[in-house]
Design a protein around this motif. Structure first.
Motif, PDB file in Angstrom:
ATOM      1  N   PHE A 238       0.821  -1.205   0.000  1.00  0.00           N
ATOM      2  CA  PHE A 238       0.000   0.000   0.000  1.00  0.00           C
ATOM      3  C   PHE A 238       0.858   1.258   0.000  1.00  0.00           C
ATOM      4  O   PHE A 238       1.940   1.286   0.575  1.00  0.00           O
ATOM      5  CB  PHE A 238      -0.903   0.014   1.244  1.00  0.00           C
ATOM      6  CG  PHE A 238      -1.802  -1.181   1.361  1.00  0.00           C
ATOM      7  CD1 PHE A 238      -3.115  -1.136   0.929  1.00  0.00           C
ATOM      8  CD2 PHE A 238      -1.329  -2.372   1.903  1.00  0.00           C
ATOM      9  CE1 PHE A 238      -3.935  -2.249   1.026  1.00  0.00           C
ATOM     10  CE2 PHE A 238      -2.150  -3.487   2.016  1.00  0.00           C
ATOM     11  CZ  PHE A 238      -3.460  -3.416   1.571  1.00  0.00           C
ATOM     12  N   ALA A 239       0.346   2.307  -0.650  1.00  0.00           N
ATOM     13  CA  ALA A 239       1.027   3.596  -0.675  1.00  0.00           C
ATOM     14  C   ALA A 239      -0.007   4.698  -0.847  1.00  0.00           C
ATOM     15  O   ALA A 239      -1.068   4.490  -1.454  1.00  0.00           O
ATOM     16  CB  ALA A 239       2.043   3.645  -1.817  1.00  0.00           C
ATOM     17  N   SER A 240       0.286   5.885  -0.301  1.00  0.00           N
ATOM     18  CA  SER A 240      -0.621   7.021  -0.450  1.00  0.00           C
ATOM     19  C   SER A 240       0.135   8.323  -0.221  1.00  0.00           C
ATOM     20  O   SER A 240       0.996   8.411   0.666  1.00  0.00           O
ATOM     21  CB  SER A 240      -1.785   6.919   0.545  1.00  0.00           C
ATOM     22  OG  SER A 240      -2.652   8.036   0.426  1.00  0.00           O
ATOM     23  N   ASP A 241      -0.205   9.339  -1.027  1.00  0.00           N
ATOM     24  CA  ASP A 241       0.364  10.677  -0.859  1.00  0.00           C
ATOM     25  C   ASP A 241      -0.457  11.501   0.132  1.00  0.00           C
ATOM     26  O   ASP A 241      -0.049  12.596   0.527  1.00  0.00           O
ATOM     27  CB  ASP A 241       0.408  11.406  -2.208  1.00  0.00           C
ATOM     28  CG  ASP A 241       1.382  10.752  -3.183  1.00  0.00           C
ATOM     29  OD1 ASP A 241       2.379  10.179  -2.710  1.00  0.00           O
ATOM     30  OD2 ASP A 241       1.134  10.821  -4.409  1.00  0.00           O
ATOM     31  N   ASN A 242      -1.623  10.966   0.505  1.00  0.00           N
ATOM     32  CA  ASN A 242      -2.484  11.645   1.465  1.00  0.00           C
ATOM     33  C   ASN A 242      -1.996  11.345   2.885  1.00  0.00           C
ATOM     34  O   ASN A 242      -1.975  10.193   3.307  1.00  0.00           O
ATOM     35  CB  ASN A 242      -3.936  11.156   1.290  1.00  0.00           C
ATOM     36  CG  ASN A 242      -4.913  11.894   2.174  1.00  0.00           C
ATOM     37  OD1 ASN A 242      -4.641  12.170   3.334  1.00  0.00           O
ATOM     38  ND2 ASN A 242      -6.070  12.220   1.619  1.00  0.00           N
ATOM     39  N   PRO A 243      -1.603  12.380   3.642  1.00  0.00           N
ATOM     40  CA  PRO A 243      -1.065  12.147   5.003  1.00  0.00           C
ATOM     41  C   PRO A 243      -2.011  11.368   5.898  1.00  0.00           C
ATOM     42  O   PRO A 243      -1.568  10.509   6.676  1.00  0.00           O
ATOM     43  CB  PRO A 243      -0.845  13.575   5.530  1.00  0.00           C
ATOM     44  CG  PRO A 243      -0.661  14.409   4.297  1.00  0.00           C
ATOM     45  CD  PRO A 243      -1.594  13.804   3.281  1.00  0.00           C
ATOM     46  N   ASP A 244      -3.315  11.653   5.797  1.00  0.00           N
ATOM     47  CA  ASP A 244      -4.287  10.949   6.639  1.00  0.00           C
ATOM     48  C   ASP A 244      -4.358   9.468   6.273  1.00  0.00           C
ATOM     49  O   ASP A 244      -4.441   8.602   7.152  1.00  0.00           O
ATOM     50  CB  ASP A 244      -5.671  11.587   6.492  1.00  0.00           C
ATOM     51  CG  ASP A 244      -5.719  13.005   7.056  1.00  0.00           C
ATOM     52  OD1 ASP A 244      -4.940  13.283   7.982  1.00  0.00           O
ATOM     53  OD2 ASP A 244      -6.517  13.812   6.566  1.00  0.00           O
ATOM     54  N   MET A 245      -4.337   9.191   4.952  1.00  0.00           N
ATOM     55  CA  MET A 245      -4.364   7.801   4.509  1.00  0.00           C
ATOM     56  C   MET A 245      -3.056   7.095   4.863  1.00  0.00           C
ATOM     57  O   MET A 245      -3.047   5.922   5.235  1.00  0.00           O
ATOM     58  CB  MET A 245      -4.593   7.742   2.999  1.00  0.00           C
ATOM     59  CG  MET A 245      -5.940   8.273   2.551  1.00  0.00           C
ATOM     60  SD  MET A 245      -7.320   7.248   3.116  1.00  0.00           S
ATOM     61  CE  MET A 245      -7.071   5.785   2.114  1.00  0.00           C
ATOM     62  N   ALA A 246      -1.946   7.823   4.759  1.00  0.00           N
ATOM     63  CA  ALA A 246      -0.632   7.235   5.040  1.00  0.00           C
ATOM     64  C   ALA A 246      -0.531   6.769   6.486  1.00  0.00           C
ATOM     65  O   ALA A 246       0.153   5.781   6.788  1.00  0.00           O
ATOM     66  CB  ALA A 246       0.464   8.241   4.720  1.00  0.00           C
ATOM     67  N   MET A 247      -1.219   7.462   7.398  1.00  0.00           N
ATOM     68  CA  MET A 247      -1.191   7.074   8.810  1.00  0.00           C
ATOM     69  C   MET A 247      -1.817   5.705   9.035  1.00  0.00           C
ATOM     70  O   MET A 247      -1.496   5.008   9.997  1.00  0.00           O
ATOM     71  CB  MET A 247      -1.920   8.125   9.653  1.00  0.00           C
ATOM     72  CG  MET A 247      -1.206   9.464   9.743  1.00  0.00           C
ATOM     73  SD  MET A 247      -2.150  10.674  10.715  1.00  0.00           S
ATOM     74  CE  MET A 247      -2.197   9.855  12.328  1.00  0.00           C
ATOM     75  N   ALA A 248      -2.721   5.317   8.119  1.00  0.00           N
ATOM     76  CA  ALA A 248      -3.416   4.036   8.276  1.00  0.00           C
ATOM     77  C   ALA A 248      -2.655   2.872   7.650  1.00  0.00           C
ATOM     78  O   ALA A 248      -3.020   1.709   7.848  1.00  0.00           O
ATOM     79  CB  ALA A 248      -4.809   4.128   7.665  1.00  0.00           C
ATOM     80  N   LEU A 249      -1.585   3.174   6.891  1.00  0.00           N
ATOM     81  CA  LEU A 249      -0.877   2.117   6.168  1.00  0.00           C
ATOM     82  C   LEU A 249      -0.319   1.016   7.068  1.00  0.00           C
ATOM     83  O   LEU A 249      -0.377  -0.160   6.698  1.00  0.00           O
ATOM     84  CB  LEU A 249       0.249   2.731   5.324  1.00  0.00           C
ATOM     85  CG  LEU A 249      -0.200   3.652   4.182  1.00  0.00           C
ATOM     86  CD1 LEU A 249       1.005   4.100   3.355  1.00  0.00           C
ATOM     87  CD2 LEU A 249      -1.215   2.961   3.283  1.00  0.00           C
ATOM     88  N   PRO A 250       0.236   1.347   8.256  1.00  0.00           N
ATOM     89  CA  PRO A 250       0.737   0.252   9.113  1.00  0.00           C
ATOM     90  C   PRO A 250      -0.329  -0.779   9.463  1.00  0.00           C
ATOM     91  O   PRO A 250      -0.021  -1.958   9.654  1.00  0.00           O
ATOM     92  CB  PRO A 250       1.226   1.002  10.359  1.00  0.00           C
ATOM     93  CG  PRO A 250       1.597   2.360   9.857  1.00  0.00           C
ATOM     94  CD  PRO A 250       0.554   2.665   8.816  1.00  0.00           C
ATOM     95  N   MET A 251      -1.601  -0.338   9.533  1.00  0.00           N
ATOM     96  CA  MET A 251      -2.683  -1.262   9.855  1.00  0.00           C
ATOM     97  C   MET A 251      -2.961  -2.235   8.717  1.00  0.00           C
ATOM     98  O   MET A 251      -3.604  -3.273   8.916  1.00  0.00           O
ATOM     99  CB  MET A 251      -3.959  -0.481  10.166  1.00  0.00           C
ATOM    100  CG  MET A 251      -3.856   0.457  11.354  1.00  0.00           C
ATOM    101  SD  MET A 251      -5.362   1.459  11.550  1.00  0.00           S
ATOM    102  CE  MET A 251      -6.618   0.181  11.707  1.00  0.00           C
ATOM    103  N   MET A 252      -2.470  -1.890   7.511  1.00  0.00           N
ATOM    104  CA  MET A 252      -2.754  -2.712   6.339  1.00  0.00           C
ATOM    105  C   MET A 252      -1.681  -3.772   6.087  1.00  0.00           C
ATOM    106  O   MET A 252      -1.829  -4.600   5.183  1.00  0.00           O
ATOM    107  CB  MET A 252      -2.877  -1.830   5.097  1.00  0.00           C
ATOM    108  CG  MET A 252      -3.792  -0.623   5.267  1.00  0.00           C
ATOM    109  SD  MET A 252      -5.479  -1.090   5.662  1.00  0.00           S
ATOM    110  CE  MET A 252      -6.000  -1.704   4.066  1.00  0.00           C
ATOM    111  N   GLN A 253      -0.611  -3.724   6.842  1.00  0.00           N
ATOM    112  CA  GLN A 253       0.466  -4.686   6.626  1.00  0.00           C
ATOM    113  C   GLN A 253      -0.019  -6.118   6.854  1.00  0.00           C
ATOM    114  O   GLN A 253      -0.823  -6.377   7.747  1.00  0.00           O
ATOM    115  CB  GLN A 253       1.644  -4.370   7.565  1.00  0.00           C
ATOM    116  CG  GLN A 253       2.272  -3.009   7.319  1.00  0.00           C
ATOM    117  CD  GLN A 253       2.711  -2.823   5.884  1.00  0.00           C
ATOM    118  OE1 GLN A 253       3.330  -3.703   5.289  1.00  0.00           O
ATOM    119  NE2 GLN A 253       2.390  -1.663   5.314  1.00  0.00           N
TER     120      GLN A 253
END
Length: 218
Positions: free
Chosen positions: A32-47
């Motif tokens: 997962f990847a995102s340029d949106n800071p809010d979305m990027a904060m959720a990326l660890p949950m997607m691992q």
């Protein structure tokens, strides 16, 4: 000479038939990847997210686990034009029966498909780089294994693209988040029970319209 030509033709036909695999199970890893800071904060949950695809003639199933908070299972029977989507979000379980005949009516203009000459091998299959462009100009790059044949109708992860084969590597963009899929394992065997359209116990039935209002699907 005539018999020789017939023999060569027979071998060519048989060879094509053997090469195309129409039943199997594919395991995909997801990044997962995102340029949106809010979305990027959720990326660890997607691992640790994964996707399993099962297919046989006229039937397919996608079993996806999104981190620790969401599971989604979609079965499609193209011959019967029926499907079933099961979702579990934070313990809340819903089931939606799908009418696949609506898919053709709701689809926009046919996407343009450009098959390039670039190839690479994924899980033992030769894949060709294919560029799919929709009517809005959005572009998706898929690596297609033409030796694998499966109906992708009703499986939104693949964009319902009418490509010749199965994508073993591709990316999708949803709500500002890019999800990259790549196949890590392939098996020729699949259990027919995987394609059951029976709603399990413990699921609340919702309609397709309800699901859209909830923002369900990928």
């Amino acid at each position: 000479m005539k018999h020789l030509l017939l023999s060569i033709l027979f071998l060519a036909v048989v060879g094509t038939s053997i090469a195309q695999q129409k039943t199997g199970q594919i395991s995909y890893s997801m990044d997962f990847a995102s340029d949106n800071p809010d979305m990027a904060m959720a990326l660890p949950m997607m691992q640790g997210s994964t996707m399993e695809m099962y297919f046989m003639p006229n039937k397919s199933k996608i079993d996806m686990t999104m981190g620790t908070f969401m599971k989604m299972n979609t079965v499609a029977d193209t011959k019967a034009n029926k499907g079933l989507m099961l979702m579990e979000i934070m313990g809340n379980k819903t089931a939606t029966e799908l009418d696949l005949s609506k898919t053709d009516k709701e689809e926009k203009a046919e996407p343009t498909i450009e098959v390039t000459t670039e190839t690479k091998e994924i899980v033992g299959y030769k894949c060709t780089k294919t560029i799919v462009r929709d009517a809005d100009g959005n572009e998706a790059i898929m690596w297609i294994a033409s030796d694998l044949q499966a109906s992708l109708k009703g499986q939104q992860q693949f964009g319902n693209s009418k490509v010749n084969g199965v994508p073993l590597e591709f990316s999708t963009v949803n709500n500002g988040m890019t999800i990259h899929f790549i196949a890590t394992k392939f098996s020729k065997k699949v259990d027919k029970k995987a394609f059951s359209l029976k709603i399990p116990e413990g699921y609340t039935t919702v309609t397709e319209d309800d699901l859209k209002n909830m923002g369900g699907g990928m």
